[in-house]
Design a protein around this motif. Structure first.
Motif, PDB file in Angstrom:
ATOM      1  N   ASN A  45     -78.483  63.704   4.567  1.00 40.38           N
ATOM      2  CA  ASN A  45     -79.146  64.560   5.547  1.00 40.38           C
ATOM      3  C   ASN A  45     -78.160  65.305   6.426  1.00 40.38           C
ATOM      4  O   ASN A  45     -78.476  66.342   7.010  1.00 40.38           O
ATOM      5  CB  ASN A  45     -80.085  63.730   6.426  1.00 40.38           C
ATOM      6  CG  ASN A  45     -81.299  63.229   5.658  1.00 40.38           C
ATOM      7  OD1 ASN A  45     -81.681  63.818   4.637  1.00 40.38           O
ATOM      8  ND2 ASN A  45     -81.885  62.141   6.126  1.00 40.38           N
ATOM      9  N   GLY A  46     -76.936  64.793   6.531  1.00 41.15           N
ATOM     10  CA  GLY A  46     -75.934  65.454   7.356  1.00 41.15           C
ATOM     11  C   GLY A  46     -75.177  66.567   6.649  1.00 41.15           C
ATOM     12  O   GLY A  46     -74.330  67.224   7.269  1.00 41.15           O
ATOM     13  N   LEU A  47     -75.443  66.773   5.369  1.00 44.12           N
ATOM     14  CA  LEU A  47     -74.739  67.804   4.609  1.00 44.12           C
ATOM     15  C   LEU A  47     -75.384  69.164   4.794  1.00 44.12           C
ATOM     16  O   LEU A  47     -76.617  69.289   4.902  1.00 44.12           O
ATOM     17  CB  LEU A  47     -74.729  67.454   3.112  1.00 44.12           C
ATOM     18  CG  LEU A  47     -73.920  66.218   2.693  1.00 44.12           C
ATOM     19  CD1 LEU A  47     -74.084  65.972   1.204  1.00 44.12           C
ATOM     20  CD2 LEU A  47     -72.446  66.380   3.054  1.00 44.12           C
ATOM     21  N   GLU A  48     -74.566  70.179   4.828  1.00 44.20           N
ATOM     22  CA  GLU A  48     -75.076  71.550   4.833  1.00 44.20           C
ATOM     23  C   GLU A  48     -75.574  71.896   3.432  1.00 44.20           C
ATOM     24  O   GLU A  48     -74.926  71.591   2.436  1.00 44.20           O
ATOM     25  CB  GLU A  48     -73.957  72.517   5.229  1.00 44.20           C
ATOM     26  CG  GLU A  48     -74.377  73.979   5.250  1.00 44.20           C
ATOM     27  CD  GLU A  48     -73.220  74.907   5.585  1.00 44.20           C
ATOM     28  OE1 GLU A  48     -73.422  76.136   5.533  1.00 44.20           O
ATOM     29  OE2 GLU A  48     -72.118  74.393   5.878  1.00 44.20           O
ATOM     30  N   ARG A  74     -81.733  48.739   3.156  1.00 42.05           N
ATOM     31  CA  ARG A  74     -80.430  48.643   3.810  1.00 42.05           C
ATOM     32  C   ARG A  74     -79.357  49.430   3.047  1.00 42.05           C
ATOM     33  O   ARG A  74     -78.330  49.804   3.618  1.00 42.05           O
ATOM     34  CB  ARG A  74     -80.021  47.180   3.938  1.00 42.05           C
ATOM     35  CG  ARG A  74     -79.730  46.495   2.612  1.00 42.05           C
ATOM     36  CD  ARG A  74     -79.292  45.041   2.832  1.00 42.05           C
ATOM     37  NE  ARG A  74     -78.933  44.383   1.580  1.00 42.05           N
ATOM     38  CZ  ARG A  74     -79.794  43.831   0.749  1.00 42.05           C
ATOM     39  NH1 ARG A  74     -81.087  43.836   1.041  1.00 42.05           N
ATOM     40  NH2 ARG A  74     -79.374  43.248  -0.371  1.00 42.05           N
ATOM     41  N   VAL A  75     -79.598  49.683   1.774  1.00 41.80           N
ATOM     42  CA  VAL A  75     -78.674  50.490   0.970  1.00 41.80           C
ATOM     43  C   VAL A  75     -79.101  51.952   0.985  1.00 41.80           C
ATOM     44  O   VAL A  75     -78.275  52.857   1.144  1.00 41.80           O
ATOM     45  CB  VAL A  75     -78.601  49.959  -0.478  1.00 41.80           C
ATOM     46  CG1 VAL A  75     -77.737  50.882  -1.342  1.00 41.80           C
ATOM     47  CG2 VAL A  75     -78.065  48.538  -0.494  1.00 41.80           C
ATOM     48  N   ARG A  76     -80.374  52.175   0.810  1.00 42.76           N
ATOM     49  CA  ARG A  76     -80.873  53.544   0.709  1.00 42.76           C
ATOM     50  C   ARG A  76     -80.782  54.289   2.029  1.00 42.76           C
ATOM     51  O   ARG A  76     -80.517  55.494   2.066  1.00 42.76           O
ATOM     52  CB  ARG A  76     -82.322  53.517   0.214  1.00 42.76           C
ATOM     53  CG  ARG A  76     -82.933  54.892   0.005  1.00 42.76           C
ATOM     54  CD  ARG A  76     -84.176  54.765  -0.850  1.00 42.76           C
ATOM     55  NE  ARG A  76     -85.073  53.744  -0.304  1.00 42.76           N
ATOM     56  CZ  ARG A  76     -86.114  54.003   0.483  1.00 42.76           C
ATOM     57  NH1 ARG A  76     -86.357  55.250   0.840  1.00 42.76           N
ATOM     58  NH2 ARG A  76     -86.880  53.027   0.921  1.00 42.76           N
ATOM     59  N   GLY A  77     -80.966  53.601   3.151  1.00 44.21           N
ATOM     60  CA  GLY A  77     -80.961  54.253   4.456  1.00 44.21           C
ATOM     61  C   GLY A  77     -79.654  54.977   4.765  1.00 44.21           C
ATOM     62  O   GLY A  77     -79.666  56.170   5.104  1.00 44.21           O
ATOM     63  N   PRO A  78     -78.492  54.293   4.681  1.00 48.13           N
ATOM     64  CA  PRO A  78     -77.231  54.989   4.972  1.00 48.13           C
ATOM     65  C   PRO A  78     -76.953  56.164   4.034  1.00 48.13           C
ATOM     66  O   PRO A  78     -76.399  57.179   4.461  1.00 48.13           O
ATOM     67  CB  PRO A  78     -76.180  53.878   4.801  1.00 48.13           C
ATOM     68  CG  PRO A  78     -76.924  52.603   5.034  1.00 48.13           C
ATOM     69  CD  PRO A  78     -78.297  52.849   4.497  1.00 48.13           C
ATOM     70  N   ILE A  79     -77.342  56.020   2.768  1.00 48.88           N
ATOM     71  CA  ILE A  79     -77.128  57.119   1.819  1.00 48.88           C
ATOM     72  C   ILE A  79     -77.982  58.318   2.195  1.00 48.88           C
ATOM     73  O   ILE A  79     -77.511  59.468   2.210  1.00 48.88           O
ATOM     74  CB  ILE A  79     -77.434  56.661   0.378  1.00 48.88           C
ATOM     75  CG1 ILE A  79     -76.481  55.539  -0.052  1.00 48.88           C
ATOM     76  CG2 ILE A  79     -77.353  57.844  -0.587  1.00 48.88           C
ATOM     77  CD1 ILE A  79     -75.035  55.953  -0.083  1.00 48.88           C
ATOM     78  N   GLU A  80     -79.233  58.077   2.511  1.00 52.68           N
ATOM     79  CA  GLU A  80     -80.114  59.162   2.917  1.00 52.68           C
ATOM     80  C   GLU A  80     -79.595  59.842   4.182  1.00 52.68           C
ATOM     81  O   GLU A  80     -79.639  61.070   4.321  1.00 52.68           O
ATOM     82  CB  GLU A  80     -81.532  58.648   3.142  1.00 52.68           C
ATOM     83  CG  GLU A  80     -82.256  58.202   1.884  1.00 52.68           C
ATOM     84  CD  GLU A  80     -82.718  59.378   1.059  1.00 52.68           C
ATOM     85  OE1 GLU A  80     -82.677  60.521   1.572  1.00 52.68           O
ATOM     86  OE2 GLU A  80     -83.099  59.176  -0.107  1.00 52.68           O
TER      87      GLU A  80
END
Length: 529
Positions: A432-435, A422-428
């Motif tokens: 992933n959205g970064l260029e 639940r913590v790692r998912g949002p960070i990942e």
């Protein structure tokens, strides 16, 4: 860099050069006799204005002391007689505004010897300016000329070779021909231009007992800006700036005798401009770099010979970035013109061998700065230490490294091996959205520094207008519009030449022809004649 090229550029003595950090005066000649001028005009003006606002804002000695600007249409024309740049940004901006207002149709014929005439006239004006200022104790004995053209660089060199063979070039330190190339396509208005700063193709053509440096550059703001920023480097070559001392018996510092050292003679070059020399310069609150500080080296001005003694080799992966501080400097083989050719060549090859060996071993070097002052009155010497990092570009990078006295305690908790989903998912998901870019390119980032500096440079002028009583008018000073440039020295006419004339008053309403011969300079002109 070819070693022969280094020697050909640096072995020439510069008559009258006394100070190692003395910057040459500069003449910029812009050839607008080409259809490419339509594309080049705006980017050239912006690049030149950006560079000169830096030169005017940097604390310490001026890096572009004198500047003169010519344009060549069907004949040469002086837009800016020799001007002291640091205190004359408003005048420089007026000249750049005139440059922007030139016709952009590229309808001027590519014929005649306008560029050659501009070179001759610029040299003559420099001689006159030097004579005029020598009486006051201010001397600048060398000048560099940069020619911007869309014509073939080699053809331009042929014209210069033919027309300048009988001209006195003793004060000419360097002649540079820059061929401006059209971009293959036009970028969008706000697109970033990422022409690498150091990838200007160049060639040297030896004529007239000297070298003409021929380069090509694309007609975009960044490329031209980086070309002009070379003016900000220290051009002193009277003496090497750094001695890198290696123990001749190996890297074992304990067993190496002090008398058996390998000395590599090097020069320092700034990698970045120190922001501390820019912020607040208008009110004089920023001081120049203290070169006597035990924890600070300065690459400009080069008034000190530094000695770095290598004491240890370090594995590259064993150096933590958190203990490095200060601005980085580039170390390169010296280009001191006073060294013999054999010594220059051996020194350069030895330097390249050191770079190659360090890269092969994946090593960095730990070096101690030898004290500058060996006077017996100095009972305690505070040493500074530096990390030297190799590069595949035949240069070394040097940065100050922390010592025991400066280090603050800190604890680093171990990184947890497992994290809740639940913590790692949002960070990942956020990552992933970064260029992603493979390498960092500083040319893609800007912070509005040029706009800020230009606004700061205008502030003293605004204060002067608000408090006219604080200004003492010069004797017989005529009223002039603030947008008019004003010549410091009245131009001296060359030998008879039918094309060597300044712009008639009727050419353009914003022309600076009236400023070339102000009323207060009539007496000077009368004496010179």
């Amino acid at each position: 860099m070819n070693s022969r090229k280094v020697t050909s550029e640096t072995r020439r003595g510069f008559p009258g050069t006394k100070a190692r950090s003395q910057q040459p005066s500069r003449i910029l000649i812009v050839d607008v006799t080409s259809p490419l001028w339509t594309n080049t005009c705006s980017v050239l003006a912006e690049a030149l204005e950006n560079t000169l606002c830096l030169a005017c804002s940097l604390a310490g000695p001026c890096r572009v002391p004198l500047l003169s600007l010519y344009v060549v249409q069907n004949q040469q024309e002086c837009l800016l007689p020799f001007t002291q740049v640091k205190e004359s940004f408003a005048r420089v901006q007026t000249c750049i505004s005139e440059l922007r207002s030139l016709p952009r149709e590229g309808c001027f014929p590519q014929e005649g010897n306008g560029v050659v005439q501009a070179v001759q006239d610029g040299l003559q004006q420099f001689k006159q300016y030097s004579r005029h200022t020598a009486a006051g104790g201010s001397t600048n004995s060398s000048v560099e000329i940069t020619i911007l053209t869309s014509q073939s660089g080699k053809e331009m060199v042929k014209q210069l070779e033919e027309k300048l063979k009988d001209i006195d070039l003793v004060s000419l330190r360097r002649l540079q021909v820059i061929e401006v190339l059209k971009r293959d396509f036009l970028e969008p208005e706000n697109a970033e231009q990422s022409m690498p700063a150091d990838e200007l193709s160049s060639d040297d053509t030896a004529i007239l007992g000297m070298d003409i440096d021929v380069q090509t550059v694309e007609d975009n703001v960044i490329s031209l800006e980086m070309l002009f920023k070379t003016w900000l480097h220290d051009y002193g070559t009277d003496r090497e700036q750094l001695h890198l001392l290696l123990p001749s018996g190996g890297f074992s510092y304990a067993t190496a005798a002090k008398t058996s050292l390998i000395c590599l003679k090097c020069d320092l070059q700034e990698r970045l401009l120190d922001p501390a020399l820019l912020s607040g310069t208008a009110d004089g609150t920023v001081r120049t770099v203290d070169m006597n500080s035990p924890c600070q080296m300065a690459a400009w001005p080069a008034t000190v010979l530094y000695k770095l003694r290598v004491i240890k080799a370090l594995k590259s992966e064993g150096v933590c970035e958190s203990v490095l501080y200060g601005l980085p400097f580039i170390i390169k083989p010296t280009s001191c013109w006073q060294l013999d050719w054999d010594e220059l060549e051996i020194n350069q090859h030895s330097f390249h061998a050191l770079c190659h060996s360090l890269l092969k071993r994946n090593w960095m070097l730990l070096a101690k700065c030898e004290p500058q002052n060996t006077s017996p009155s100095w009972n305690i010497v505070v040493h500074s230490y530096y990390i030297i990092v190799p590069s595949d570009s035949a240069t070394l990078l040097v940065k100050a490294v922390a010592v025991r006295e400066l280090l603050l305690p800190s604890t680093f908790p171990a990184l947890l091996a497992e994290h809740p989903e639940r913590v790692r998912g949002p960070i990942e998901s956020a990552l992933n959205g970064l260029e992603v870019e493979v390498t960092y390119n500083p040319l893609h980032l800007k912070n509005n520094l040029y706009k800020y500096l230009k606004s700061v440079l205008h502030r003293p002028l605004n204060r002067q207008q608000a408090h006219p009583r604080d200004q003492r008018p010069e004797r017989h000073q005529p009223k002039q519009h603030q947008s008019r440039a004003k010549a410091t020295v009245a131009p001296l006419l060359m030998a008879p030449s039918p094309v060597q004339v300044f712009r008639p008053a009727a050419v353009r309403r914003d022309s600076c022809e009236h400023s070339l011969l102000p009323e207060e300079d009539d007496e000077i002109l009368h004496v010179l004649q």
